[in-house]
Design an enzyme around this catalytic site. Structure first.
Site, PDB file in Angstrom:
ATOM      1  N   GLY A  24       0.629  -1.271  -0.100  1.00  0.00           N
ATOM      2  CA  GLY A  24       0.078  -0.001   0.057  1.00  0.00           C
ATOM      3  C   GLY A  24       0.757   1.182   0.098  1.00  0.00           C
ATOM      4  N   GLU A  43      11.107   3.366   5.583  1.00  0.00           N
ATOM      5  CA  GLU A  43      10.986   1.601   5.609  1.00  0.00           C
ATOM      6  C   GLU A  43      12.111   1.178   6.529  1.00  0.00           C
ATOM      7  OE1 GLU A  43       8.817  -0.710   4.808  1.00  0.00           O
ATOM      8  OE2 GLU A  43      10.531  -1.875   6.049  1.00  0.00           O
ATOM      9  N   THR A  50       5.472  -6.971   3.479  1.00  0.00           N
ATOM     10  CA  THR A  50       4.917  -8.515   3.576  1.00  0.00           C
ATOM     11  C   THR A  50       5.067  -9.088   2.436  1.00  0.00           C
ATOM     12  OG1 THR A  50       4.136  -7.842   5.606  1.00  0.00           O
ATOM     13  CG2 THR A  50       3.599 -10.034   4.923  1.00  0.00           C
ATOM     14  N   CYS A  51       4.172  -8.662   1.500  1.00  0.00           N
ATOM     15  CA  CYS A  51       4.056  -9.464   0.136  1.00  0.00           C
ATOM     16  C   CYS A  51       5.302  -9.872  -0.571  1.00  0.00           C
ATOM     17  CB  CYS A  51       3.362  -8.711  -0.717  1.00  0.00           C
ATOM     18  SG  CYS A  51       2.820  -9.548  -2.282  1.00  0.00           S
ATOM     19  N   CYS A  56       3.026 -13.391   0.001  1.00  0.00           N
ATOM     20  CA  CYS A  56       2.629 -13.643  -1.337  1.00  0.00           C
ATOM     21  C   CYS A  56       3.687 -14.388  -2.145  1.00  0.00           C
ATOM     22  CB  CYS A  56       1.955 -12.919  -2.348  1.00  0.00           C
ATOM     23  SG  CYS A  56       1.201 -11.300  -1.311  1.00  0.00           S
ATOM     24  N   LYS A  59       5.893 -17.249  -0.418  1.00  0.00           N
ATOM     25  CA  LYS A  59       5.077 -18.417  -0.306  1.00  0.00           C
ATOM     26  C   LYS A  59       4.596 -19.188  -1.589  1.00  0.00           C
ATOM     27  CE  LYS A  59       0.904 -17.660  -0.992  1.00  0.00           C
ATOM     28  NZ  LYS A  59       0.045 -17.067  -0.460  1.00  0.00           N
ATOM     29  N   GLY A 183      -6.469 -22.713  10.979  1.00  0.00           N
ATOM     30  CA  GLY A 183      -7.190 -23.263  10.104  1.00  0.00           C
ATOM     31  C   GLY A 183      -7.474 -22.340   8.908  1.00  0.00           C
ATOM     32  N   TYR A 185      -5.857 -19.549   5.813  1.00  0.00           N
ATOM     33  CA  TYR A 185      -5.319 -19.624   4.692  1.00  0.00           C
ATOM     34  C   TYR A 185      -3.893 -19.675   4.716  1.00  0.00           C
ATOM     35  CZ  TYR A 185      -3.502 -14.949   3.503  1.00  0.00           C
ATOM     36  OH  TYR A 185      -2.888 -13.880   3.527  1.00  0.00           O
ATOM     37  N   ILE A 186      -3.054 -19.170   5.471  1.00  0.00           N
ATOM     38  CA  ILE A 186      -1.805 -19.334   5.718  1.00  0.00           C
ATOM     39  C   ILE A 186      -1.515 -20.821   6.159  1.00  0.00           C
ATOM     40  CG2 ILE A 186       0.332 -18.209   6.721  1.00  0.00           C
ATOM     41  CD1 ILE A 186      -0.891 -15.801   6.725  1.00  0.00           C
ATOM     42  N   GLU A 189      -1.966 -23.225   3.508  1.00  0.00           N
ATOM     43  CA  GLU A 189      -0.979 -23.087   2.262  1.00  0.00           C
ATOM     44  C   GLU A 189       0.384 -23.668   2.987  1.00  0.00           C
ATOM     45  OE1 GLU A 189      -2.239 -19.201   0.057  1.00  0.00           O
ATOM     46  OE2 GLU A 189      -0.702 -19.138   1.637  1.00  0.00           O
ATOM     47  N   ARG A 206      -8.200 -25.676  16.186  1.00  0.00           N
ATOM     48  CA  ARG A 206      -9.201 -25.890  17.193  1.00  0.00           C
ATOM     49  C   ARG A 206     -10.674 -25.843  16.743  1.00  0.00           C
ATOM     50  NH1 ARG A 206      -8.745 -19.745  19.750  1.00  0.00           N
ATOM     51  NH2 ARG A 206      -9.742 -18.824  17.875  1.00  0.00           N
ATOM     52  N   GLY A 271      -3.337 -15.977  13.040  1.00  0.00           N
ATOM     53  CA  GLY A 271      -3.618 -14.599  12.938  1.00  0.00           C
ATOM     54  C   GLY A 271      -2.546 -13.765  12.919  1.00  0.00           C
ATOM     55  N   ASP A 312      -3.100  -3.653   5.661  1.00  0.00           N
ATOM     56  CA  ASP A 312      -3.243  -4.603   6.573  1.00  0.00           C
ATOM     57  C   ASP A 312      -3.548  -3.596   7.849  1.00  0.00           C
ATOM     58  OD1 ASP A 312      -3.052  -6.610   4.929  1.00  0.00           O
ATOM     59  OD2 ASP A 312      -1.790  -7.512   5.940  1.00  0.00           O
ATOM     60  N   HIS A 445     -12.777 -26.458 -24.119  1.00  0.00           N
ATOM     61  CA  HIS A 445     -12.618 -27.844 -23.952  1.00  0.00           C
ATOM     62  C   HIS A 445     -11.430 -28.373 -24.473  1.00  0.00           C
ATOM     63  CE1 HIS A 445     -14.449 -31.689 -23.455  1.00  0.00           C
ATOM     64  NE2 HIS A 445     -13.871 -32.044 -24.574  1.00  0.00           N
ATOM     65  N   GLU A 450     -14.464 -24.825 -17.933  1.00  0.00           N
ATOM     66  CA  GLU A 450     -15.457 -25.109 -18.898  1.00  0.00           C
ATOM     67  C   GLU A 450     -16.878 -25.389 -17.982  1.00  0.00           C
ATOM     68  OE1 GLU A 450     -15.772 -27.962 -22.048  1.00  0.00           O
ATOM     69  OE2 GLU A 450     -13.922 -29.118 -20.993  1.00  0.00           O
TER      70      GLU A 450
HETATM   71  C1  FAD Z   1       2.529 -15.734   4.682  1.00  0.00           C
HETATM   72  C2  FAD Z   1       1.325 -14.701   3.940  1.00  0.00           C
HETATM   73  C3  FAD Z   1       1.165 -15.114   2.708  1.00  0.00           C
HETATM   74  C4  FAD Z   1       0.113 -14.062   2.114  1.00  0.00           C
HETATM   75  N1  FAD Z   1      -0.180 -14.389   0.733  1.00  0.00           N
HETATM   76  C5  FAD Z   1      -1.063 -13.532   0.031  1.00  0.00           C
HETATM   77  C6  FAD Z   1      -1.264 -13.785  -1.219  1.00  0.00           C
HETATM   78  O1  FAD Z   1      -1.165 -14.657  -1.685  1.00  0.00           O
HETATM   79  N2  FAD Z   1      -2.009 -12.849  -1.862  1.00  0.00           N
HETATM   80  C7  FAD Z   1      -2.274 -11.713  -1.120  1.00  0.00           C
HETATM   81  O2  FAD Z   1      -2.948 -10.852  -1.994  1.00  0.00           O
HETATM   82  N3  FAD Z   1      -2.040 -11.552  -0.065  1.00  0.00           N
HETATM   83  C8  FAD Z   1      -1.157 -12.186   0.762  1.00  0.00           C
HETATM   84  N4  FAD Z   1      -0.683 -11.930   1.717  1.00  0.00           N
HETATM   85  C9  FAD Z   1      -1.001 -10.684   2.591  1.00  0.00           C
HETATM   86  C10 FAD Z   1      -0.259  -9.514   1.900  1.00  0.00           C
HETATM   87  O3  FAD Z   1       1.120 -10.029   2.123  1.00  0.00           O
HETATM   88  C11 FAD Z   1      -0.573  -8.269   2.865  1.00  0.00           C
HETATM   89  O4  FAD Z   1      -2.155  -7.866   2.526  1.00  0.00           O
HETATM   90  C12 FAD Z   1       0.025  -6.923   1.957  1.00  0.00           C
HETATM   91  O5  FAD Z   1       1.514  -7.209   2.125  1.00  0.00           O
HETATM   92  C13 FAD Z   1      -0.332  -5.882   3.153  1.00  0.00           C
HETATM   93  O6  FAD Z   1       0.608  -4.668   2.561  1.00  0.00           O
HETATM   94  P1  FAD Z   1       0.595  -3.492   3.497  1.00  0.00           P
HETATM   95  O7  FAD Z   1       1.153  -2.266   2.672  1.00  0.00           O
HETATM   96  O8  FAD Z   1      -0.718  -2.987   4.151  1.00  0.00           O
HETATM   97  O9  FAD Z   1       1.652  -3.949   4.518  1.00  0.00           O
HETATM   98  P2  FAD Z   1       2.883  -4.582   4.516  1.00  0.00           P
HETATM   99  O10 FAD Z   1       3.124  -5.001   3.153  1.00  0.00           O
HETATM  100  O11 FAD Z   1       3.045  -5.648   5.427  1.00  0.00           O
HETATM  101  O12 FAD Z   1       4.112  -3.451   4.485  1.00  0.00           O
HETATM  102  C14 FAD Z   1       4.232  -2.769   5.580  1.00  0.00           C
HETATM  103  C15 FAD Z   1       5.713  -2.308   5.739  1.00  0.00           C
HETATM  104  O13 FAD Z   1       5.924  -1.150   6.697  1.00  0.00           O
HETATM  105  C16 FAD Z   1       7.094  -1.265   7.352  1.00  0.00           C
HETATM  106  N5  FAD Z   1       6.902  -0.616   8.730  1.00  0.00           N
HETATM  107  C17 FAD Z   1       6.272  -1.030   9.630  1.00  0.00           C
HETATM  108  N6  FAD Z   1       6.460  -0.224  10.786  1.00  0.00           N
HETATM  109  C18 FAD Z   1       7.298   0.624  10.371  1.00  0.00           C
HETATM  110  C19 FAD Z   1       8.051   1.828  11.016  1.00  0.00           C
HETATM  111  N7  FAD Z   1       7.755   2.257  12.280  1.00  0.00           N
HETATM  112  N8  FAD Z   1       8.667   2.561  10.179  1.00  0.00           N
HETATM  113  C20 FAD Z   1       9.433   2.266   9.077  1.00  0.00           C
HETATM  114  N9  FAD Z   1       8.502   1.172   8.365  1.00  0.00           N
HETATM  115  C21 FAD Z   1       7.575   0.394   9.044  1.00  0.00           C
HETATM  116  C22 FAD Z   1       7.246  -3.050   7.291  1.00  0.00           C
HETATM  117  O14 FAD Z   1       8.484  -3.105   7.541  1.00  0.00           O
HETATM  118  C23 FAD Z   1       6.638  -3.147   6.048  1.00  0.00           C
HETATM  119  O15 FAD Z   1       7.511  -3.305   4.793  1.00  0.00           O
HETATM  120  C24 FAD Z   1       0.241 -12.837   2.783  1.00  0.00           C
HETATM  121  C25 FAD Z   1       0.466 -12.417   3.817  1.00  0.00           C
HETATM  122  C26 FAD Z   1       1.428 -13.502   4.523  1.00  0.00           C
HETATM  123  C27 FAD Z   1       1.897 -12.992   5.905  1.00  0.00           C
END
Ligand code: FAD
Length: 460
Positions: A24, A43, A50-51, A56, A59, A183, A185-186, A189, A206, A271, A312, A445, A450
């Site tokens: 985001g 950053e 995370t992605c 993502c 994974k 239980g 998605y993570i 997977e 649980r 979670g 998130d 087909h 399909e």
């Molecule tokens: C194991 C796993 C698998 C996933 N698989 C999928 C998938 O297949 N498809 C999908 O759509 N989504 C998936 N997701 C979810 C997806 O990764 C998140 O929804 C997405 O990354 C959220 O983006 P964001 O920008 O909100 O946060 P993030 O991508 O988490 O970015 C937040 C950033 O902020 C930085 N930060 C935090 N606090 C500070 C601070 N105080 N100062 C400076 N930097 C800071 C962090 O280091 C991080 O880089 C998965 C998540 C996980 C954990």
């Protein structure tokens, strides 16, 4: 931008300061800079969030790795004779790390190419217009909180011996036996990944059904298929503590019924919590929900008018494409001509378990609650591919239809390439497609997809 707005912005070091260069944050920052705003992003850990680094991308790479093992076995039915395959975990981890490093560089270039200043370090809020990054104070007209989330491991005795998905990407060895807890998605997977790579895998949950929040049939069907592939699934099962076992560096998880399970690794996927602790949001006057999520309105504006939040950290829909869309919306509304608000209905999603799960629209239960009279069309079959492999893997496909309007309200499936299939059907649902239009569409087909346009008999 109006002259008045330009003057107001000049009082600050930046027009927009983004905390967090994840999905985001990067999208909002780049987009805002493209609209002429002066933007900086902080950053503290990894570019792409995370992605890219712990979600993502790694994974899905692990998921591909797990599928190869199965595919090599299936190839025998097609005449291939392959010597017993051997898997090397360290090669997978090293190659995955190399790809992530490449993506980190791509993200750095995207930001610099867009003219966004990148500050490496931990950011906190000092007030409604001031961010502090490792002691340096920076002012901004708007601040965007895009700090994502972090895995939560429940505070049971021995919790420090468990890992989360974060650590699973960097294990020095592939565990021989693993307990995956959860239980959602993570959990499914990672259970599929470990199982596919040859680890003896038990999923401990649980609840009584996997994938709460999805159409009820998906979780039940997936549990059956994962079980057939060798994952042991224990429902109604709660771990009360994790101790060291007496031998082999193993762990011993004690269950609520007094029994115990041994494994080399216990991974929690129960979670994630919004990343707001210690950010200084409360000090700046930002209202947080009980779980720490930033409370925002339809414009992603927090209780402090200069502070916005997306992704998130607002705990709405925890998916990368949603964080991207929210980030773009904020940038467009602050610095562009404004855009339509996001529609959270009909967000397609895929779970990269083995087999995959794909879903868009309403579950059968939700559709019944909203529309009342519905028809459900369902099929389950062994796909052509497996007629020669000997695998008993089955596919489930399901349509949920509003009986009155004939609109297709939900499309759900468990089977290969679910994400590739459901993405296209998501467009049809956005356009309000009816069952009649599905029926009028000629199938491709022979494919699995399909079946979704050839379902004729509603379930009784
Ligand atoms: C194991 C796993 C698998 C996933 N698989 C999928 C998938 O297949 N498809 C999908 O759509 N989504 C998936 N997701 C979810 C997806 O990764 C998140 O929804 C997405 O990354 C959220 O983006 P964001 O920008 O909100 O946060 P993030 O991508 O988490 O970015 C937040 C950033 O902020 C930085 N930060 C935090 N606090 C500070 C601070 N105080 N100062 C400076 N930097 C800071 C962090 O280091 C991080 O880089 C998965 C998540 C996980 C954990």
């Amino acid at each position: 931008m109006t002259a008045q707005r330009t003057k107001a912005m000049a009082q600050y070091d930046y027009d927009l300061f983004t905390i967090g260069a994840g999905s985001g944050g990067v999208r909002a920052s780049r987009y805002a800079a493209g609209l002429g705003a002066r933007v900086a992003v902080a950053e503290e850990r990894y570019l792409g969030g995370t992605c890219v680094n712990a979600g993502c991308i790694p994974k899905k790479l692990f998921s591909y790795a797990a599928h190869y093992g199965e595919d090599i076995g299936h190839a025998a039915g097609y005449g291939w004779r392959v010597a017993a395959p051997a898997f090397d975990w360290r090669t997978l981890v090293a190659n995955k790390d190399r790809e992530i490093e490449r993506l980190n560089t791509v993200y750095a270039n995207l930001l610099s190419g867009a003219g966004v200043a990148l500050l490496r370090g931990h950011a906190t809020l000092a007030d409604a217009h001031t961010v502090v990054v490792d002691g340096r104070r920076i002012s901004a007209r708007y601040i965007l909180v895009a700090t994502g989330g972090w895995p939560v491991v429940p505070p049971i005795p021995g919790a420090e011996r468990a890992i989360s998905s974060n650590e699973a990407f960097h294990l020095s060895e592939l565990p021989r036996r693993v307990l995956v807890v959860g239980g959602g998605y993570i959990a499914v997977e990672f259970a599929s990944i470990f199982n596919g790579l040859g680890t003896d895998t038990t999923l401990v949950y649980r609840g009584e059904r996997l994938l709460k929040g999805f159409d009820a049939e998906l979780g039940g069907f997936l549990a059956g298929e994962m079980g057939n592939k060798g994952v042991r699934i224990r429902f109604h099962c709660n771990i009360e503590g994790i101790a060291r076992a007496a031998h082999d560096n193993a762990l011993r998880a004690t269950l609520a019924d007094g029994s115990a399970l041994e494994a080399d690794c216990v991974m929690y996927a129960t979670g994630r919590a919004p990343n707001t602790r210690g950010l200084g949001l409360e000090r700046a006057g930002v209202t947080l929900a009980a779980n720490g999520a930033v409370v925002v309105d339809a414009m992603y504006q927090s209780s402090v008018s200069s502070i916005y939040a997306v992704g998130d950290v607002i705990d709405r829909v925890l998916l990368t494409p949603v964080a991207l869309a929210e980030g773009m919306f904020v940038a467009e509304n602050l610095f562009g001509s404004g855009g339509p608000s996001l529609d959270y209905e009909g967000i397609p999603t895929t779970i990269f378990s083995n087999p995959n799960v794909g879903s868009v629209g309403l579950s059968e239960a939700m559709a019944r609650a909203r529309a009342g009279d519905i028809d459900v069309y369902r099929t389950s079959f062994g796909p052509l591919r497996h007629q020669l492999t000997g695998s008993g893997e089955k596919v489930l496909m399901k349509l949920v239809v509003d009986r009155k309007t004939e609109r297709v309200l939900g499309v759900h499936m468990v089977g290969p390439d679910a994400g590739e299939i459901i993405q296209g059907f998501a467009v049809a649902l956005k356009c309000g497609a009816t069952k009649r239009q599905f029926d009028a569409t000629i199938g491709i087909h022979p494919t699995i997809a399909e079946e979704l346009v050839t379902l004729r008999e509603a379930a009784a």
